[in-house]
Enzyme design. Structure first.
Site, PDB file in Angstrom:
ATOM      1  N   SER A 157     -73.788 -54.115 -44.835  1.00  0.00           N
ATOM      2  CA  SER A 157     -72.466 -53.768 -45.346  1.00  0.00           C
ATOM      3  C   SER A 157     -71.447 -53.671 -44.210  1.00  0.00           C
ATOM      4  O   SER A 157     -70.321 -54.151 -44.330  1.00  0.00           O
ATOM      5  CB  SER A 157     -72.572 -52.443 -46.108  1.00  0.00           C
ATOM      6  OG  SER A 157     -71.477 -51.630 -45.844  1.00  0.00           O
ATOM      7  N   SER A 158     -71.855 -53.073 -43.088  1.00  0.00           N
ATOM      8  CA  SER A 158     -70.899 -52.895 -41.988  1.00  0.00           C
ATOM      9  C   SER A 158     -70.492 -54.224 -41.381  1.00  0.00           C
ATOM     10  O   SER A 158     -69.318 -54.429 -41.070  1.00  0.00           O
ATOM     11  CB  SER A 158     -71.505 -52.025 -40.887  1.00  0.00           C
ATOM     12  OG  SER A 158     -71.954 -50.822 -41.420  1.00  0.00           O
ATOM     13  N   ARG A 175     -83.237 -28.698 -28.642  1.00  0.00           N
ATOM     14  CA  ARG A 175     -82.814 -29.125 -29.973  1.00  0.00           C
ATOM     15  C   ARG A 175     -84.016 -29.677 -30.728  1.00  0.00           C
ATOM     16  O   ARG A 175     -85.089 -29.871 -30.154  1.00  0.00           O
ATOM     17  CB  ARG A 175     -81.701 -30.177 -29.874  1.00  0.00           C
ATOM     18  CG  ARG A 175     -82.132 -31.442 -29.171  1.00  0.00           C
ATOM     19  CD  ARG A 175     -80.958 -32.323 -28.829  1.00  0.00           C
ATOM     20  NE  ARG A 175     -80.520 -33.114 -29.975  1.00  0.00           N
ATOM     21  CZ  ARG A 175     -79.965 -34.326 -29.875  1.00  0.00           C
ATOM     22  NH1 ARG A 175     -79.796 -34.885 -28.701  1.00  0.00           N
ATOM     23  NH2 ARG A 175     -79.566 -34.984 -30.937  1.00  0.00           N
ATOM     24  N   GLU A 189     -71.824 -47.558 -31.259  1.00  0.00           N
ATOM     25  CA  GLU A 189     -71.630 -46.873 -32.538  1.00  0.00           C
ATOM     26  C   GLU A 189     -70.733 -45.643 -32.381  1.00  0.00           C
ATOM     27  O   GLU A 189     -69.886 -45.356 -33.229  1.00  0.00           O
ATOM     28  CB  GLU A 189     -72.991 -46.475 -33.122  1.00  0.00           C
ATOM     29  CG  GLU A 189     -72.938 -45.547 -34.316  1.00  0.00           C
ATOM     30  CD  GLU A 189     -72.496 -46.235 -35.586  1.00  0.00           C
ATOM     31  OE1 GLU A 189     -72.384 -47.481 -35.583  1.00  0.00           O
ATOM     32  OE2 GLU A 189     -72.251 -45.533 -36.577  1.00  0.00           O
ATOM     33  N   HIS A 245     -74.744 -46.499 -28.647  1.00  0.00           N
ATOM     34  CA  HIS A 245     -73.565 -46.061 -27.915  1.00  0.00           C
ATOM     35  C   HIS A 245     -72.282 -46.727 -28.397  1.00  0.00           C
ATOM     36  O   HIS A 245     -71.302 -46.037 -28.641  1.00  0.00           O
ATOM     37  CB  HIS A 245     -73.723 -46.147 -26.406  1.00  0.00           C
ATOM     38  CG  HIS A 245     -72.668 -45.309 -25.761  1.00  0.00           C
ATOM     39  ND1 HIS A 245     -72.733 -43.940 -25.764  1.00  0.00           N
ATOM     40  CD2 HIS A 245     -71.464 -45.622 -25.247  1.00  0.00           C
ATOM     41  CE1 HIS A 245     -71.625 -43.460 -25.251  1.00  0.00           C
ATOM     42  NE2 HIS A 245     -70.840 -44.449 -24.926  1.00  0.00           N
ATOM     43  N   LYS A 262     -55.281 -42.810 -23.339  1.00  0.00           N
ATOM     44  CA  LYS A 262     -54.868 -42.544 -24.725  1.00  0.00           C
ATOM     45  C   LYS A 262     -54.374 -41.114 -24.880  1.00  0.00           C
ATOM     46  O   LYS A 262     -53.319 -40.869 -25.461  1.00  0.00           O
ATOM     47  CB  LYS A 262     -56.053 -42.769 -25.659  1.00  0.00           C
ATOM     48  CG  LYS A 262     -56.312 -44.203 -25.955  1.00  0.00           C
ATOM     49  CD  LYS A 262     -57.204 -44.269 -27.185  1.00  0.00           C
ATOM     50  CE  LYS A 262     -57.188 -45.649 -27.762  1.00  0.00           C
ATOM     51  NZ  LYS A 262     -57.469 -46.694 -26.797  1.00  0.00           N
ATOM     52  N   HIS A 280     -77.224 -44.403 -20.503  1.00  0.00           N
ATOM     53  CA  HIS A 280     -77.032 -42.986 -20.156  1.00  0.00           C
ATOM     54  C   HIS A 280     -77.659 -42.071 -21.208  1.00  0.00           C
ATOM     55  O   HIS A 280     -77.777 -40.875 -20.991  1.00  0.00           O
ATOM     56  CB  HIS A 280     -75.561 -42.642 -19.918  1.00  0.00           C
ATOM     57  CG  HIS A 280     -74.676 -42.770 -21.101  1.00  0.00           C
ATOM     58  ND1 HIS A 280     -73.408 -43.264 -21.044  1.00  0.00           N
ATOM     59  CD2 HIS A 280     -74.867 -42.452 -22.395  1.00  0.00           C
ATOM     60  CE1 HIS A 280     -72.861 -43.259 -22.234  1.00  0.00           C
ATOM     61  NE2 HIS A 280     -73.719 -42.769 -23.070  1.00  0.00           N
ATOM     62  N   HIS A 281     -78.060 -42.642 -22.347  1.00  0.00           N
ATOM     63  CA  HIS A 281     -78.845 -41.851 -23.297  1.00  0.00           C
ATOM     64  C   HIS A 281     -80.301 -41.778 -22.866  1.00  0.00           C
ATOM     65  O   HIS A 281     -81.100 -41.114 -23.506  1.00  0.00           O
ATOM     66  CB  HIS A 281     -78.785 -42.480 -24.695  1.00  0.00           C
ATOM     67  CG  HIS A 281     -77.420 -42.438 -25.301  1.00  0.00           C
ATOM     68  ND1 HIS A 281     -77.002 -41.418 -26.111  1.00  0.00           N
ATOM     69  CD2 HIS A 281     -76.371 -43.280 -25.195  1.00  0.00           C
ATOM     70  CE1 HIS A 281     -75.755 -41.639 -26.496  1.00  0.00           C
ATOM     71  NE2 HIS A 281     -75.348 -42.760 -25.944  1.00  0.00           N
ATOM     72  N   SER A 327     -53.054 -42.025 -33.682  1.00  0.00           N
ATOM     73  CA  SER A 327     -51.918 -42.772 -33.146  1.00  0.00           C
ATOM     74  C   SER A 327     -50.866 -43.059 -34.209  1.00  0.00           C
ATOM     75  O   SER A 327     -49.740 -43.424 -33.880  1.00  0.00           O
ATOM     76  CB  SER A 327     -52.387 -44.099 -32.536  1.00  0.00           C
ATOM     77  OG  SER A 327     -53.362 -43.874 -31.566  1.00  0.00           O
ATOM     78  N   ASP A 367     -54.274 -58.154 -50.630  1.00  0.00           N
ATOM     79  CA  ASP A 367     -55.619 -57.591 -50.693  1.00  0.00           C
ATOM     80  C   ASP A 367     -56.344 -57.978 -49.409  1.00  0.00           C
ATOM     81  O   ASP A 367     -55.752 -58.576 -48.521  1.00  0.00           O
ATOM     82  CB  ASP A 367     -56.368 -58.138 -51.922  1.00  0.00           C
ATOM     83  CG  ASP A 367     -57.487 -57.182 -52.361  1.00  0.00           C
ATOM     84  OD1 ASP A 367     -58.219 -56.686 -51.481  1.00  0.00           O
ATOM     85  OD2 ASP A 367     -57.618 -56.925 -53.559  1.00  0.00           O
ATOM     86  N   TRP A 405     -82.668 -39.025 -36.281  1.00  0.00           N
ATOM     87  CA  TRP A 405     -81.811 -40.160 -36.652  1.00  0.00           C
ATOM     88  C   TRP A 405     -81.995 -41.321 -35.688  1.00  0.00           C
ATOM     89  O   TRP A 405     -81.602 -42.432 -35.967  1.00  0.00           O
ATOM     90  CB  TRP A 405     -80.343 -39.726 -36.717  1.00  0.00           C
ATOM     91  CG  TRP A 405     -79.597 -39.840 -35.433  1.00  0.00           C
ATOM     92  CD1 TRP A 405     -79.640 -38.959 -34.397  1.00  0.00           C
ATOM     93  CD2 TRP A 405     -78.699 -40.883 -35.044  1.00  0.00           C
ATOM     94  NE1 TRP A 405     -78.830 -39.392 -33.377  1.00  0.00           N
ATOM     95  CE2 TRP A 405     -78.234 -40.556 -33.752  1.00  0.00           C
ATOM     96  CE3 TRP A 405     -78.236 -42.049 -35.648  1.00  0.00           C
ATOM     97  CZ2 TRP A 405     -77.343 -41.366 -33.057  1.00  0.00           C
ATOM     98  CZ3 TRP A 405     -77.336 -42.851 -34.936  1.00  0.00           C
ATOM     99  CH2 TRP A 405     -76.907 -42.507 -33.659  1.00  0.00           C
ATOM    100  N   TYR A 463     -68.332 -45.348 -30.466  1.00  0.00           N
ATOM    101  CA  TYR A 463     -66.944 -45.800 -30.413  1.00  0.00           C
ATOM    102  C   TYR A 463     -66.504 -46.385 -31.743  1.00  0.00           C
ATOM    103  O   TYR A 463     -65.322 -46.364 -32.088  1.00  0.00           O
ATOM    104  CB  TYR A 463     -66.752 -46.765 -29.234  1.00  0.00           C
ATOM    105  CG  TYR A 463     -66.910 -45.986 -27.975  1.00  0.00           C
ATOM    106  CD1 TYR A 463     -65.842 -45.264 -27.469  1.00  0.00           C
ATOM    107  CD2 TYR A 463     -68.145 -45.839 -27.366  1.00  0.00           C
ATOM    108  CE1 TYR A 463     -65.995 -44.455 -26.375  1.00  0.00           C
ATOM    109  CE2 TYR A 463     -68.312 -45.025 -26.274  1.00  0.00           C
ATOM    110  CZ  TYR A 463     -67.232 -44.339 -25.779  1.00  0.00           C
ATOM    111  OH  TYR A 463     -67.396 -43.514 -24.700  1.00  0.00           O
ATOM    112  N   HIS A 489     -79.620 -34.996 -41.910  1.00  0.00           N
ATOM    113  CA  HIS A 489     -78.266 -34.552 -41.580  1.00  0.00           C
ATOM    114  C   HIS A 489     -77.590 -35.563 -40.648  1.00  0.00           C
ATOM    115  O   HIS A 489     -76.486 -36.034 -40.915  1.00  0.00           O
ATOM    116  CB  HIS A 489     -78.301 -33.167 -40.935  1.00  0.00           C
ATOM    117  CG  HIS A 489     -77.016 -32.770 -40.277  1.00  0.00           C
ATOM    118  ND1 HIS A 489     -75.893 -32.429 -40.993  1.00  0.00           N
ATOM    119  CD2 HIS A 489     -76.668 -32.682 -38.967  1.00  0.00           C
ATOM    120  CE1 HIS A 489     -74.908 -32.134 -40.154  1.00  0.00           C
ATOM    121  NE2 HIS A 489     -75.351 -32.290 -38.915  1.00  0.00           N
ATOM    122  N   THR A 531     -59.923 -43.696 -22.091  1.00  0.00           N
ATOM    123  CA  THR A 531     -59.782 -42.616 -23.067  1.00  0.00           C
ATOM    124  C   THR A 531     -58.707 -41.637 -22.608  1.00  0.00           C
ATOM    125  O   THR A 531     -57.869 -41.194 -23.399  1.00  0.00           O
ATOM    126  CB  THR A 531     -61.123 -41.884 -23.240  1.00  0.00           C
ATOM    127  OG1 THR A 531     -62.150 -42.861 -23.368  1.00  0.00           O
ATOM    128  CG2 THR A 531     -61.119 -41.022 -24.468  1.00  0.00           C
TER     129      THR A 531
END
Lengths: 281, 556
Positions: free
Chosen positions: B177-178, B458, B263, B261, B339, B310-311, B276, B111, B147, B265, B82, B336
């Site tokens: 790919s990314s 969890r 990621e 982390h 924004k 912080h993780h 926006s 293109d 994950w 963002y 998941h 943030t």
């Protein structure tokens, strides 16, 4: 001794620092004809921080007892002082100075962003090689060379971003890339120092405790060599990086504030008006 | 063997039908950014359904204490797949896909800079997805290690099944790919802008795609190398992450979160971009403080690469490290918050039109701020120690990723669907979708904050019958079912609107960016004529020649 006694008794009025600072101020005064502007305040602040970083307890502690104190001094001398000095130099003065050979051609070479980047990031990496750092703190002459090199290299590093002469500056987006990649360089080093485990810099493991404050530092303040080194590494990493970050924000702010003409217009053929065509390629 | 080699047909229609002669081939072999973009969106939709079913299985298992709906092993596979699916195969492909579709249109290009690389990026995602899901058919099923695949659990002696190997291979494909699509975006945005589209006039969505692309190019290599090391460990007996043989398990965590982390963002910045674009159009005002929205994006991008530890507060990095990372993490709240303030200020005094895209955009702000606030709370190490690995964290990141990224994605779909297909989506069904989502989403995840504080861990397949745990979990599960219903409404809406939606016309929302200047769906060559760009809102300037955004741009 308590902490206040330590902080008040470890000032060290090094003659070379005071002479250099005086020379910097007098030189600035003479070349600008003693006409002070708002920019001069930045310059004077830069000289002041330069002096404070080198005569205050930061210098004594950083050389003998605490790697973390050294790191704060290092960040001040490499990133803060040169930036303030550079910002304080009036444009006209810089233009005149660049006409003087060999300074002009030297800055042309050193101000090249690639060279400046490698000097700026390299100064951090090379001076923090453990064996080199251990040697430097034990050798007066090398120590002076190191401190002066921080300031000079700092000026070269900031030159492509904050040069008083606008034409020598990088475009804002390239500046941001320049700064964020430098931030990455300092992050990786800070990370290595933080997570390397205590004892990377052996000079701080068993310092000669001539004024008898080691029990205070190690005991009461809990600054064991491991913690001390972590603080040092993290100071390079987090606040160090924040300086680059703030600098990029400043360049972006300056960019949005400037009139539109100063921006580079894309010159690719693809950007032209597309004409009606049903061909795929 | 047939002697007829199919020739890739020349595109004539913007959206060739599959049943047409070689219709399938014209999609599969396409290098057109719009077709690839749509395929990205469809693929992420398919994976969204798969990942959603996995989530439902998890929630059903947790509906009551000591429930035996699935075995612990299957449960572990479910939460692993998941998480992996939703992050790498739903949100990322959607945001990259919508970027691939819109970036060239928004900057007036024909293109992407590298159309074939673009196609490669897309097909690598599909390839990665197949590799990942193929693991279900191996002897002991899919990966069971989460994950995040912490070492040493993901290493050889502890995970002997093939699941993690397929997982790594699939994600490596997505990683390549990314990076490719990140590079493609950067080159496209820097070199293919039409005259007048200076970088300072970029639509904010394009700007945020640019920043995200830099993040992709910088941080995906970190995890790609870590994946390669893990593969070496698993297949060739290397010991990078096995402490018993001189490796370091913590090193995996540093690599993983060093990527993980930023990621977060990567998943939220393009969503910010969508918001926006949507909020100004439906408030009939230009964005408030364009410069601040753009600048704060750079700040977020830079800060995001330096706060991953912080993780890892519970790992024991030491108080000093925890302190620094707490502070740095809290700093991200500043750009943030800038924004959020700008979006609210854009709406302030505007003529707000609550069509479905705007509903989702407004809900985005509210739900995302809630996720952000719990985020600031758990940036503090002592609070994190209390709630880490509990359902509080699950609630937190679902508020950020569902309430944030996915709400923005829904807003984006409703907003650009007319451009993609030429037809409007049904507003009635859209409102049903919206309200069902709001009820289902908050019902599922809000209560999990309390479960977390009460200590429910969890990644655990069941729980004992503690007071209220059963009923609170049941509420959460019912919420998840409502959420599933909302997705069915959404998919139904897409089908109905594709068949019989109202004709959209070029610019149904009276929006201002260049993509609305062409037909809907855009012609194969994108534009017959790109309007002149003299400000940030070219179509506004076109419609109101006397009051352009930039007064000095009045000259014709």
């Amino acid at each position: 001794m308590n902490i206040w006694q330590v902080l008040s008794s470890t000032w060290n009025m090094e003659p070379w620092v005071l002479i250099t600072a005086l020379a910097l101020l007098v030189g600035y005064g003479i070349t600008t004809g003693f006409r002070f502007t708002k920019l001069s305040a930045l310059y004077i602040l830069g000289v002041l921080i330069f002096v404070l970083a080198l005569v205050s307890p930061l210098d004594y502690l950083g050389r003998t007892y605490l790697f973390s104190a050294h790191m704060i001094q290092h960040i001040l001398l490499l990133l803060i002082v040169p930036l303030l000095l550079l910002l304080g130099i009036p444009k006209a003065l810089a233009e005149r100075a660049l006409k003087i050979e060999p300074l002009g051609s030297a800055m042309k070479v050193l101000g090249n962003p690639i060279i400046a980047w490698f000097l700026g990031v390299g100064a951090m990496w090379v001076w923090h090689l453990p064996s080199l750092h251990n040697t430097v703190v034990a050798n007066d002459n090398l120590y002076i060379v190191q401190q002066i090199s921080f300031v000079l290299i700092g000026i070269i590093f900031w030159w492509p971003v904050f040069s008083p002469v606008e034409s020598r500056r990088l475009s804002p987006l390239v500046s941001t890339l320049y700064l964020s990649s430098a931030c990455l360089g300092c992050t990786i080093l800070g990370m290595l120092i933080t997570f390397a485990g205590a004892g990377l810099y052996t000079a701080y493991l068993n310092p000669a405790d001539s004024i008898g404050i080691l029990p205070l530092l190690r005991g009461e303040l809990c600054l064991t060599p491991g913690v001390d080194q972590q603080i040092g590494g993290l100071t390079m990493w987090v606040p160090g990086c924040l300086i680059y970050l703030v600098a990029s924000m400043v360049t972006i702010a300056r960019w949005y504030g400037a009139p539109e003409e100063s921006e580079l217009i894309p010159n690719s053929g693809a950007g032209r008006l597309a004409t009606a065509s049903h061909k795929n390629k | 063997m047939s002697s007829r080699i199919p020739i890739v047909p020349e595109n004539i229609k913007p959206l060739p039908l599959l049943k047409e002669n070689e219709g399938m081939l014209s999609w599969v072999a396409s290098v057109d950014h719009k077709q690839i973009g749509i395929m990205y969106l469809l693929a992420s939709m398919v994976f969204f359904v798969i990942g959603g079913i996995e989530a439902l299985v998890i929630r059903i298992q947790l509906a009551q204490p000591e429930f035996g709906f699935i075995s612990p092993e299957v449960y572990n596979q479910m939460f692993t797949m998941h998480g992996t699916t939703m992050i790498f195969f739903v949100v990322m492909p959607f945001l990259i896909g919508v970027g691939v579709y819109l970036v060239p249109l928004m900057i007036g290009a024909r293109d992407m800079a590298f159309p074939r690389l673009n196609a490669l990026s897309f097909w690598l995602v599909i390839f990665g997805g197949i590799l990942l899901y193929y693991s279900f058919f191996t002897q002991s099923g899919a990966s069971e290690v989460g994950w995040f695949a912490y070492a040493p659990l993901s290493e050889k002696p502890f995970s002997l099944n093939k699941g993690p190997t397929y997982w790594v291979l699939g994600l490596l494909a997505v990683g390549i790919s990314s990076v490719a699509s990140g590079l493609n975006n950067i080159v496209t945005i820097l070199t293919m802008r039409i005259k007048g589209m200076t970088i300072r006039r970029l639509p904010l969505f394009v700007w945020m795609i640019l920043v995200t692309s830099f993040l992709l190019v910088f941080v995906i290599p970190v995890i790609a190398s870590a994946f390669s090391m893990m593969l070496l460990d698993r297949l060739l007996g290397a010991t990078f992450f096995t402490p018993a043989h001189g490796g370091s398990a913590i090193l995996w965590q540093h690599f993983f979160w060093g990527f993980g982390h930023p990621e977060v963002y990567i998943l939220i910045l393009p969503a910010f971009g969508i918001i926006s674009e949507v909020i100004p159009v439906f408030s009939r005002k230009p964005i408030f403080g364009y410069e601040f929205v753009a600048g704060s994006t750079v700040a977020i991008g830079l800060l995001s690469v330096g706060v991953w530890a912080h993780h890892m507060f519970a790992v024991g990095l030491g108080n000093v490290a925890n302190l620094y990372f707490s502070l740095a993490s809290m700093l991200i709240a500043i750009p943030t918050g800038v924004k959020v303030l700008n979006w609210v200020a854009t709406m302030w005094g505007g003529k707000i039109y609550f069509a479905t895209p705007m509903l989702f955009a407004v809900a985005f702000i509210i739900e995302f701020v809630m996720g952000g606030l719990t985020g600031v709370a758990i940036a503090s190490a002592p609070i994190d120690w209390v709630v880490t690995d509990s359902y509080f964290i699950v609630a937190h990141f679902h508020y950020v990723l569902y309430g944030g990224s996915l709400f923005a994605i829904f807003a984006g779909v409703y907003y650009w669907f007319p451009k993609f297909t030429g037809r409007m989506m049904s507003e009635t069904l859209g409102k049903w979708h919206f309200w069902l989502t709001i009820v289902g989403f908050n019902m599922t995840f809000f209560i999990q904050h309390f479960l977390g504080v009460m200590g429910m861990p969890r990644r655990t397949y069941t729980y004992q019958d503690f007071p209220y745990w059963g009923s609170m979990n049941l509420v959460s599960t019912i919420g998840a079912l409502i959420l599933a219903l909302s997705i069915l409404v959404f998919i139904w809406n897409i089908f109905v609107s594709l068949r019989s939606g109202k004709e959209a016309g070029n610019n149904p929302w009276h929006a201002w960016t260049l993509e609305w200047a062409t037909s809907s769906p855009p012609a194969v060559h994108n534009f017959d004529l790109v309007p002149p760009v003299r400000g940030r809102r070219p179509l506004w300037d076109l419609e109101h020649p006397d009051t352009p955004d930039e007064p000095n741009a009045k000259v014709v």
